[in-house]
Write an enzyme that holds these catalytic residues in place. Structure first.
Site: not given
Length: 713
Positions: A428, A489, A608
């Site tokens: 991320s 995602d 995610h």
């Protein structure tokens, strides 16, 4: 990571604004709350603005200054952390206990934390009369900015002409898209599995056991951000005494409890607000989606926006928009805080592979308040004076982490010299930081290019405009950046999906840095994909398959199709078109409009979460290993089969050449003899001698031998 938000009016601006219309570069149209947006060829968008988008929302009741300034609904795809098991390191599952309350924290409440840090900035503008005067002045400035933008060229026309051009030029369905995919090899998959395991550990650094890290992966733990922060605090303020520290911590806990009590919005209510907003906007813009992700989008239910929670939702929306549209001195204060060497917006740790002299730098994603401030300060600025445009908040955070990590980088080079290697990875926001840190070390001359291994990111947003050009300028191949993206995602799509024309104009109005932003002007996105894009699809039992990907799990590299190019540079254009289609399928608004997307068990969290990446990569490896074993088994059977045929022929009276039999036997033994010898040695060592006959001889051969014995009798 990161957020997508839509607000309902221009902060400090009356509902009618002047913007460039679609009739040409010189045309000016007036957009009002009761009028629909001009029909343009664009995709839907959910993002954050301090100045909300009035035409999308109707509002009942109270129309004072406060309500005009704090109206809007926030669409956010933050990293929704789950309870303990979702982020346990695989090798330490029984030992690691995650903080359940922290891991289940609502991303909406985290945004409210950001809002509380900015609240004092608005207290200076409590006088309504002064606010009204300021709004009028700001309106004139914004209108002038929009009109004057055409003086230097037709940027608006280029947006309209280039928007979706490549994607429309190359019509891509599952069959044509699959031709651009190459399956990742098993050694590459094992590397990605190792790094995803380290990325998973980054969310529980305090629970890492160096002995287990060495046992399972042969890595030596070096240091972490927690140790660096502790050392910096001791050096600056001195070590806190044992008697004083508990008192300070108790006071902080009391303050935190009071802050939590002051919140008037629950996570479930916030999810309902966000889903309603996304669903409503999705229904309003469904007919202008340039890349419709599925037929479900056409038949999706149209939900009415429930504005009874407008007061609560405005707090969320305003907190998301307050950073990027704030005054420069306020944004600079946030930037200075992000690049502080005392604290780090994202936790990280360093470990070494002593055999290959490789130092691994692993950075986690959005967890702290500082990391959320980095996410929300998304305005573009220049990167290291090289002409490329970068996400300001993440760049400022990288500067602070750079100073923290530099001593460890120099120490590794001093120890191993030219043989020293560095591998940056992260999930991320941590993946974006890993990329920037890697490039900064090269640009600033601290590490040669030969010592920097490719950066591998997981679910990271793209944060550079002109990234591929920058890699070429630095003499690096595109493979230097390998971005692994889960098939659904939302985070990698946040800044790289197609933005509507009017949203781009609003961004330019609220922040001057967007007016000359090339990606926004010509590609209708904030930051473009760079490097190599790898698509990870898990098992369908875990997450539904993607409509553009082959069925079943797999890890694919999206690459150019070199079969009979139609025109010059068509391969590169086709690759960019494929990236654009994938990043808009599904579009973030499609994901956010689904009420099941929110919460610790929602699809956003599922697709995610770093642990999901780890599980998906490992499932791909298991599938590949099973296929290899099956192929080897079939190969061994094919080598032994001629022997069985020869024995059957001999027993039935058919003459077969001895040379042919011996040649086949010799060939089979040469190719399978070593494996058979290894199995035999293991059986002897385990004292399972009665099983030797069963293991060394196929069943058919045993039956044939027994038949021959009985036939001779």
């Amino acid at each position: 990571m990161d957020s997508l938000c839509l607000n309902s009016g221009l902060h400090g601006v009356i509902p009618a604004i002047t913007a460039v219309g679609n009739g040409g570069c010189g045309g000016v149209v007036e957009v009002r709350a009761t009028a629909s947006a001009p029909s343009q060829k664009r995709g839907p968008f959910g993002f954050s603005f301090k100045y909300p988008l009035t035409p999308f929302w109707s509002r009942g009741g109270g129309g004072g200054i406060a309500s005009r300034r704090r109206s809007g609904l926030c669409l956010d795809d933050a990293v929704l952390v789950d309870s303990g098991d979702s982020r346990k390191p695989i090798a330490e599952e029984t030992a690691v206990e995650m903080d359940t309350e922290r891991r289940n924290g609502s991303w909406v409440l985290k945004i409210l934390d950001v809002q509380s840090t900015w609240k004092h900035e608005e207290e200076e503008d409590d006088d309504e009369v002064e606010d009204e005067d300021g709004d009028e002045d700001e309106e004139v400035e914004l209108d002038d900015a929009v009109v004057s933008e055409d003086d230097g060229g037709c940027d608006v026309c280029s947006v309209l002409e280039d928007d979706g051009n490549e994607a429309n030029k190359f019509q891509l369905d599952r069959e044509s898209f699959s031709k651009l995919l190459r399956r990742v090899t098993l050694p590459e998959s094992k590397l990605y599995a190792q790094l995803s395991y380290l990325g998973n550990l980054a969310y529980s650094i305090s629970k890492i056991k160096p002995a287990n890290l060495s046992k399972y992966y042969g890595l030596r733990f070096v240091t972490s951000s927690a140790e660096k922060t502790e050392s910096a605090l001791k050096a600056e303020n001195g070590e806190v005494s044992g008697e004083t520290k508990p008192i300070v911590e108790a006071e902080e806990e009391v303050e935190e409890e009071e802050k939590n009590k002051s919140r008037k919005i629950s996570a479930s209510a916030a999810y309902e607000i966000v889903a309603s907003a996304a669903s409503y906007l999705h229904s309003r813009t469904n007919n202008i989606l340039p890349f419709n992700s599925s037929s479900k989008a056409e038949n999706s239910d149209k939900h009415d926006v429930n504005l009874t929670n407008a007061e609560s939702s405005s707090d969320v929306a305003y907190s998301v928009t307050s950073v990027v549209a704030a005054e420069e001195d306020v944004k600079q204060a946030v930037a200075d805080d992000l690049k502080s060497t005392i604290s780090s917006p994202c936790d990280w740790f360093i470990c070494d592979d002593d055999q290959s002299h490789t130092r691994f730098v692993v950075i986690q994603g959005s967890e702290s308040l500082a990391s959320w401030q980095a996410n929300l300060l998304f305005e573009p600025i220049e990167f290291e004076g090289l002409g490329a445009i970068v996400h300001r908040g993440i760049y400022e955070a990288a500067k602070g982490m750079y100073e923290q990590m530099l001593p460890e980088v120099k120490a590794h080079i001093k120890t191993h010299g030219t043989s020293a290697k560095f591998r940056f990875t992260g999930h991320s926001l941590g993946g974006s930081l890993s990329l920037l840190l890697n490039l900064m070390l090269l640009v600033r001359g601290e590490v040669p290019a030969s010592s920097l291994l490719p950066v591998i990111t997981y679910g990271a947003p793209f944060v550079l405009c002109g990234g591929d050009r920058l890699l070429k300028k630095l003499g690096l191949p595109k493979s230097h950046v390998q971005a692994i993206v889960m098939h659904r995602d939302i985070v990698p799509r946040a800044f790289s999906c197609n933005y509507p024309y009017h949203v781009a104009e609003l961004l330019k109005a609220v922040n001057g840095n967007f007016r000359s932003h090339p990606c926004l002007n010509k590609q209708s996105m904030l930051y473009s994909p760079m490097g190599e894009l790898l698509i990870l699809q898990p098992d369908e039992t875990f997450s539904p398959g993607h409509e553009l990907l082959p069925s079943g799990n797999g890890l694919y590299l999206l690459t150019s199709d070199f079969e009979s190019p139609d025109i010059e540079d068509s391969d590169e254009e086709r690759l960019r078109a494929a990236q654009t289609v994938f990043l808009n399928t599904p579009h973030p608004l499609d994901i956010l409009s689904d009420r099941s997307a929110y919460g610790s068990s929602g699809t956003i969290q599922r697709d995610h979460d770093m642990n999901s990446y780890l599980k998906a990569v490992r499932s791909v490896i298991r599938k590949e290993v099973n296929q290899i074993r099956r192929a080897k088994r079939e190969h061994r059977r094919s080598l032994w089969w001629p022997i069985l045929v020869a024995r059957e022929s001999g027993s039935s009276g058919i003459a077969v050449s001895n040379g042919q039999i011996n040649g086949q036997d010799f060939s089979g033994m040469m190719q399978t003899g070593r494996k058979s010898l290894q199995r035999f040695s293991r059986l002897v060592a385990s004292q399972h001698m009665p099983l030797i006959v069963v293991m060394l001889f196929p069943v058919k051969l045993l039956f044939l031998g027994a038949f021959n014995v009985f036939s001779f009798r």
